[in-house]
Design an enzyme around this catalytic site. Sequence first.
Site, short mmCIF file in Angstrom:
data_model
loop_
_atom_site.label_atom_id
_atom_site.label_comp_id
_atom_site.label_asym_id
_atom_site.label_seq_id
_atom_site.Cartn_x
_atom_site.Cartn_y
_atom_site.Cartn_z
N LYS A 115 0.84 -1.21 0.00
CA LYS A 115 0.00 0.00 0.00
C LYS A 115 0.87 1.25 0.00
O LYS A 115 0.67 2.16 -0.80
CB LYS A 115 -0.90 -0.01 1.24
CG LYS A 115 -1.53 1.35 1.57
CD LYS A 115 -2.39 1.31 2.80
CE LYS A 115 -1.69 1.53 4.13
NZ LYS A 115 -1.32 2.91 4.44
N ASN A 116 1.84 1.28 0.90
CA ASN A 116 2.61 2.52 1.07
C ASN A 116 3.62 2.77 -0.05
O ASN A 116 4.15 3.87 -0.18
CB ASN A 116 3.30 2.53 2.44
CG ASN A 116 2.31 2.74 3.56
OD1 ASN A 116 1.14 3.05 3.31
ND2 ASN A 116 2.75 2.56 4.80
N ARG A 156 -4.09 10.90 4.75
CA ARG A 156 -2.97 11.85 4.82
C ARG A 156 -2.00 11.69 3.66
O ARG A 156 -1.33 12.65 3.28
CB ARG A 156 -2.19 11.64 6.11
CG ARG A 156 -2.98 11.83 7.36
CD ARG A 156 -2.07 11.65 8.54
NE ARG A 156 -0.92 12.52 8.40
CZ ARG A 156 -0.87 13.77 8.78
NH1 ARG A 156 -1.90 14.32 9.35
NH2 ARG A 156 0.23 14.49 8.61
N CYS A 178 -4.77 13.07 13.34
CA CYS A 178 -4.56 11.67 12.98
C CYS A 178 -4.52 10.83 14.25
O CYS A 178 -3.99 11.26 15.27
CB CYS A 178 -3.22 11.56 12.23
SG CYS A 178 -2.75 9.89 11.87
N ARG A 234 1.13 14.86 13.19
CA ARG A 234 1.98 14.52 12.04
C ARG A 234 2.15 15.74 11.14
O ARG A 234 1.42 15.93 10.17
CB ARG A 234 1.35 13.36 11.25
CG ARG A 234 1.27 12.09 12.07
CD ARG A 234 0.53 11.01 11.34
NE ARG A 234 1.26 10.48 10.20
CZ ARG A 234 0.80 9.52 9.40
NH1 ARG A 234 -0.37 8.99 9.64
NH2 ARG A 234 1.51 9.09 8.38
N ASP A 261 5.18 0.62 12.06
CA ASP A 261 3.95 0.01 11.55
C ASP A 261 3.75 -1.43 12.02
O ASP A 261 2.73 -2.05 11.72
CB ASP A 261 3.90 0.06 10.01
CG ASP A 261 3.71 1.48 9.50
OD1 ASP A 261 3.30 2.35 10.29
OD2 ASP A 261 3.96 1.72 8.30
N ARG A 318 -8.48 -0.46 5.51
CA ARG A 318 -7.62 0.55 4.87
C ARG A 318 -6.27 -0.05 4.48
O ARG A 318 -5.62 0.45 3.56
CB ARG A 318 -7.38 1.73 5.83
CG ARG A 318 -8.60 2.60 6.02
CD ARG A 318 -8.23 3.82 6.82
NE ARG A 318 -7.03 4.44 6.26
CZ ARG A 318 -6.18 5.17 6.93
NH1 ARG A 318 -6.37 5.41 8.20
NH2 ARG A 318 -5.13 5.69 6.34
#
Length: 432
Positions: free
Chosen positions: A22-23, A93, A117, A122, A319, A411
């Site tokens: 995802k990132n 974000r 958040c 952040r 994470d 998500r």
Amino acid sequence: MDVFRIEGPVRLSGTVTVNGSKNASLPIMAAAVLAPGKSVLKGAPRLSDISVFSQLLTDIGCKVAREANGNISIDSTAIGKPVGEYDIVRKMRAGICILGPLLARCGKAQVSMPGGCAIGYRPVDIHLRGLRELGAEINLENGYIVADAARGLQGNEIFLGGPFGSTVLGTANVMMAATLAKGTTVIESAACEPEVADLANCLNKMGAKITGIGSPRLVIEGVKQLRPFEYQVIPDRIEAGTFMVAAAITKGCLHINNCRLQDLMAVVDKLRHIGVTVEAEKSGPLRREASEAGCIVTCSGRVRSTDITTQPYPGFPTDLQAQFMALLALADGNSIIIEKIFPDRFMHVAELSRMAADLRKEGSAVIVSGVDKLIAAPVMASDLRASAALVLAGLAAQGTTIINRVYHIDRGYEKIEERLNPVGAKITRESA
Ligand code: EPU
């Protein structure tokens, strides 16, 4: 809003496959804006964050489609308005990483300043500092970052470190903008995360000239134009790490496919230290060039306690902090977990405590006293990784765990119940 009903305890055994990252996908989707034409991203997971980013791209004028084979095509021939609207960015974000590409492509951009958040404050000050050093004029108006580079961006030597080290999306933003700047940009204290390296590799495929990929010193020689890409995103190392913890917390054995162990060295080291066996599918050291084929994670008893400090890559990832807290809650002995990236990222502490975990928060650290068993309870998902920790705890806990607000999990993990149930989990999704 869906809820999960999880029956525990279970022992997981079998094969799971890790999806695309995802990132890594999100900034690569933003990179499509840098080159007019149709880019194709392969392997992007089907997640709500990816859909929201597609919405953001559509809103600025791109034509975005998920093709039958799962590829995402992004036609950025026409950018109608270089504006990242509040209504979209407030949902995610990562929308901030459209700023650099829009500025480089259009010479101006407006992107809503991200708001609060669940994982803490952040700021995006380093993103803005980096873009200013490339020559952009940046102001804040009505909650929007208004950036102007009418005379073009100019390469520069830029230090991108902050109070918590490097910034992942900040590096992505500045690196993308610098690909089309005049002259050479040097980014010192660049983020070294595999997702940043993947973006840089994709940019080079588009014709950018980036060296130092994967290191804290990126050198970007600006080019006049880039071409659209066709690119396969890397596997999601955080999803892989979450599956590893799933094997460990259920004292099970999982064969994890499509997993780059070389991106998870700190995590594998920690797992081995607490008594979990992690074997590369093709035996050999976990070198950079190691296979992406996968690994086998086995845990036959209670894990040992340990200390964890989250750090920028290649250190232990923030994470995976919550997921490891669930695991260490059942360890033999006392552990300490120190959060050095997001000092307030502890929404899961109260919820895990409701499941009989023995946790004591001290500033940005949590002391975890291992207990013999976790006891199921109704709990609330908060941010994405905290929610994953609750799923893991639910697999190991005695009884039926109910997790509310499952959309947080959706998500970042594609249909996690459909992937864990075939290997022994008992998770039911119900519409509340
Ligand atoms: N920071 C600043 N100023 C900035 C930018 C960051 O002070 O301008 C600070 C942050 O507050 C934090 C630290 O620097 O203390 C690192 O933040 P970073 O910018 O690296 O985070 P990010 O790029 O916004 C990405 C991931 C996060 C992940 C972090 C850290 C994406 C879309 N998000 O966020 O992923 O936790 O890097 O590795 O890539 C998740 O997937 O659950 C998630 C939150």
